[in-house]
Design a protein around this motif. Sequence first.
Motif, PDB file in Angstrom:
ATOM      1  N   GLY A 169       0.890  -1.257   0.127  1.00  0.00           N
ATOM      2  CA  GLY A 169       0.209   0.008   0.030  1.00  0.00           C
ATOM      3  C   GLY A 169       0.669   1.185   0.139  1.00  0.00           C
ATOM      4  N   GLN A 170       1.805   1.051   0.940  1.00  0.00           N
ATOM      5  CA  GLN A 170       2.817   2.370   0.812  1.00  0.00           C
ATOM      6  C   GLN A 170       3.401   2.642  -0.437  1.00  0.00           C
ATOM      7  N   ALA A 171       4.075   1.388  -1.218  1.00  0.00           N
ATOM      8  CA  ALA A 171       4.579   1.673  -2.434  1.00  0.00           C
ATOM      9  C   ALA A 171       3.563   2.115  -3.382  1.00  0.00           C
ATOM     10  N   LEU A 172       2.424   1.541  -3.378  1.00  0.00           N
ATOM     11  CA  LEU A 172       1.347   2.289  -4.522  1.00  0.00           C
ATOM     12  C   LEU A 172       1.095   3.579  -4.382  1.00  0.00           C
ATOM     13  N   ALA A 173       0.970   3.923  -3.228  1.00  0.00           N
ATOM     14  CA  ALA A 173       0.856   5.355  -2.733  1.00  0.00           C
ATOM     15  C   ALA A 173       1.697   6.359  -3.228  1.00  0.00           C
ATOM     16  N   ARG A 174       3.165   5.746  -3.174  1.00  0.00           N
ATOM     17  CA  ARG A 174       4.021   6.676  -3.808  1.00  0.00           C
ATOM     18  C   ARG A 174       4.131   6.577  -5.175  1.00  0.00           C
ATOM     19  N   VAL A 175       4.045   5.427  -5.473  1.00  0.00           N
ATOM     20  CA  VAL A 175       3.992   5.411  -7.239  1.00  0.00           C
ATOM     21  C   VAL A 175       2.648   6.367  -7.854  1.00  0.00           C
ATOM     22  N   THR A 176       1.719   6.184  -7.158  1.00  0.00           N
ATOM     23  CA  THR A 176       0.524   7.286  -7.543  1.00  0.00           C
ATOM     24  C   THR A 176       0.786   8.569  -7.596  1.00  0.00           C
ATOM     25  N   PHE A 177       1.778   9.186  -6.585  1.00  0.00           N
ATOM     26  CA  PHE A 177       2.131  10.476  -6.287  1.00  0.00           C
ATOM     27  C   PHE A 177       2.963  10.804  -7.354  1.00  0.00           C
ATOM     28  N   TRP A 178       4.105   9.954  -7.547  1.00  0.00           N
ATOM     29  CA  TRP A 178       5.212  10.261  -8.314  1.00  0.00           C
ATOM     30  C   TRP A 178       4.779  10.226  -9.901  1.00  0.00           C
ATOM     31  N   LEU A 179       3.680   9.385 -10.229  1.00  0.00           N
ATOM     32  CA  LEU A 179       3.118   9.509 -11.404  1.00  0.00           C
ATOM     33  C   LEU A 179       2.251  10.783 -11.961  1.00  0.00           C
ATOM     34  N   VAL A 180       1.758  11.207 -10.725  1.00  0.00           N
ATOM     35  CA  VAL A 180       0.959  12.506 -10.765  1.00  0.00           C
ATOM     36  C   VAL A 180       2.023  13.588 -11.121  1.00  0.00           C
ATOM     37  N   MET A 181       3.205  13.490 -10.412  1.00  0.00           N
ATOM     38  CA  MET A 181       4.170  14.632 -10.530  1.00  0.00           C
ATOM     39  C   MET A 181       4.592  14.441 -12.042  1.00  0.00           C
ATOM     40  N   LEU A 182       4.961  13.365 -12.406  1.00  0.00           N
ATOM     41  CA  LEU A 182       5.451  13.161 -13.903  1.00  0.00           C
ATOM     42  C   LEU A 182       4.588  13.639 -14.749  1.00  0.00           C
ATOM     43  N   SER A 183       3.180  13.652 -14.641  1.00  0.00           N
ATOM     44  CA  SER A 183       2.130  14.176 -15.450  1.00  0.00           C
ATOM     45  C   SER A 183       2.174  15.652 -15.119  1.00  0.00           C
ATOM     46  N   VAL A 184       2.503  16.391 -14.090  1.00  0.00           N
ATOM     47  CA  VAL A 184       2.547  17.711 -14.244  1.00  0.00           C
ATOM     48  C   VAL A 184       3.624  18.192 -14.936  1.00  0.00           C
ATOM     49  N   VAL A 185       5.028  17.538 -15.068  1.00  0.00           N
ATOM     50  CA  VAL A 185       6.070  18.012 -15.575  1.00  0.00           C
ATOM     51  C   VAL A 185       5.932  17.984 -17.110  1.00  0.00           C
ATOM     52  N   LEU A 186       5.328  16.635 -17.641  1.00  0.00           N
ATOM     53  CA  LEU A 186       4.767  16.420 -18.973  1.00  0.00           C
ATOM     54  C   LEU A 186       3.983  17.704 -19.387  1.00  0.00           C
ATOM     55  N   GLY A 187       3.030  18.049 -18.327  1.00  0.00           N
ATOM     56  CA  GLY A 187       2.092  18.967 -18.958  1.00  0.00           C
ATOM     57  C   GLY A 187       2.800  20.572 -19.047  1.00  0.00           C
ATOM     58  N   THR A 188       4.020  20.615 -17.989  1.00  0.00           N
ATOM     59  CA  THR A 188       4.667  22.142 -18.376  1.00  0.00           C
ATOM     60  C   THR A 188       5.067  22.131 -20.036  1.00  0.00           C
ATOM     61  N   LEU A 189       5.675  20.609 -20.221  1.00  0.00           N
ATOM     62  CA  LEU A 189       5.956  20.737 -21.597  1.00  0.00           C
ATOM     63  C   LEU A 189       5.110  21.158 -22.655  1.00  0.00           C
ATOM     64  N   VAL A 190       3.906  20.336 -22.260  1.00  0.00           N
ATOM     65  CA  VAL A 190       2.598  20.979 -23.350  1.00  0.00           C
ATOM     66  C   VAL A 190       2.525  22.557 -23.162  1.00  0.00           C
ATOM     67  N   THR A 191       2.598  22.970 -21.977  1.00  0.00           N
ATOM     68  CA  THR A 191       2.290  24.527 -21.917  1.00  0.00           C
ATOM     69  C   THR A 191       3.593  25.196 -22.542  1.00  0.00           C
ATOM     70  N   GLY A 192       4.668  24.771 -22.690  1.00  0.00           N
ATOM     71  CA  GLY A 192       5.641  25.215 -23.362  1.00  0.00           C
ATOM     72  C   GLY A 192       5.818  25.158 -24.997  1.00  0.00           C
ATOM     73  N   SER A 193       5.124  24.344 -25.381  1.00  0.00           N
ATOM     74  CA  SER A 193       4.945  23.998 -26.678  1.00  0.00           C
ATOM     75  C   SER A 193       3.881  24.570 -27.335  1.00  0.00           C
ATOM     76  N   ALA A 194       2.705  25.034 -26.612  1.00  0.00           N
ATOM     77  CA  ALA A 194       1.332  25.422 -27.039  1.00  0.00           C
ATOM     78  C   ALA A 194       1.464  27.094 -27.164  1.00  0.00           C
ATOM     79  N   PRO A 195       0.627  27.513 -27.716  1.00  0.00           N
ATOM     80  CA  PRO A 195       0.748  29.045 -28.288  1.00  0.00           C
ATOM     81  C   PRO A 195       0.391  29.943 -27.108  1.00  0.00           C
ATOM     82  N   HIS A 196      -0.091  29.565 -26.079  1.00  0.00           N
ATOM     83  CA  HIS A 196      -0.289  30.495 -24.957  1.00  0.00           C
ATOM     84  C   HIS A 196       0.994  30.707 -24.361  1.00  0.00           C
ATOM     85  N   SER A 197       1.749  31.679 -24.648  1.00  0.00           N
ATOM     86  CA  SER A 197       3.165  31.838 -24.057  1.00  0.00           C
ATOM     87  C   SER A 197       3.341  32.924 -23.256  1.00  0.00           C
ATOM     88  N   GLY A 198       2.293  33.741 -23.331  1.00  0.00           N
ATOM     89  CA  GLY A 198       2.711  34.982 -22.274  1.00  0.00           C
ATOM     90  C   GLY A 198       3.148  36.295 -23.023  1.00  0.00           C
TER      91      GLY A 198
END
Length: 293
Positions: A169-198
């Motif tokens: 259970g502890q291992a799966l909780a950690r895996v879930t958390f770090w996969l969420v973090m990976l998703s957030v990091v990949l989301g920043t790449l989407v943002t950095g590649s998308a047209p809304h640059s600021g």
Amino acid sequence: MDVVTEEPVGVDSGWKTLRAWSLGSLIGNMGLILTGALVRLTKSGLGCPTWPKCTNESLIPQGMGLHGAIEFGNRLLTFVLVALAIGTFYAALRVRDRGAPRRDLRRLAFWSALGIPAQAIIGGITVLTKLNPYVVASHLLVSVALIVVLVLLVRRAYRVPPDPTDARGQALARVTFWLVMLSVVLGTLVTGSAPHSGDADAARTGFTLEIVAKAHAWSVWAVIIAMVACWLVTRSRSLLWLGVAVLFQGLVGYLQYFNGLPIWIVALHMVGVAVVTALAANVLWGVRRVTTR
């Protein structure tokens, strides 16, 4: 999971004060993700073209129009976060548990407070590098890290006990958390590649938007699989809240992608980033391995 509100013997009212300040700090740092997104989505990233002043001649956005006001308003939020961080740290200093100080709370409050000036410096570098997409991404990721720390502080301030679980259970909780973090990091790449640059002249990552968007979407599906596996083992209610948030966030993500990235949907997606991060941190901190003999 129920919140434990009873005060143990010997504990003064410092706990109630800490609860208010720590929760305020958490909400404030979650709000910073939205205000930062609004700066980008309104093309106000260089509304104040330099740092720490707004212009070379003025600290405030004189003659910089609406974009300058939006960017300067986001900068002013730093002072609110500083006040919240100071209040949280002072409250942590006052807390006593059966007459003894809680050094763990002090450490959490200290590190969360230290992140605020770090955010300000990274924000300045973001402006000075003309909205380099990787610096912009790091600006968001510091907010994400602060949310993770503050969720733990809020849990301890409210004296919420973690759910007992086994090693799986502890291992799966950690895996879930770090996969969420990976998703957030990949989301920043989407943002950095998308047209809304600021800003119209801001650089992009150069990645193909479709490729990084699909990688981000696959990471979300990996999160869903990990959440299901973790729930089957732990039965933690915190996973149910995270599941609802992830499904909603995924729906918003598909809506923005297939509708040409409308600003209001992108802004809603950024709110989702803050909420999902907080709930994923709650899953991480919400289980504790219990060794049975």
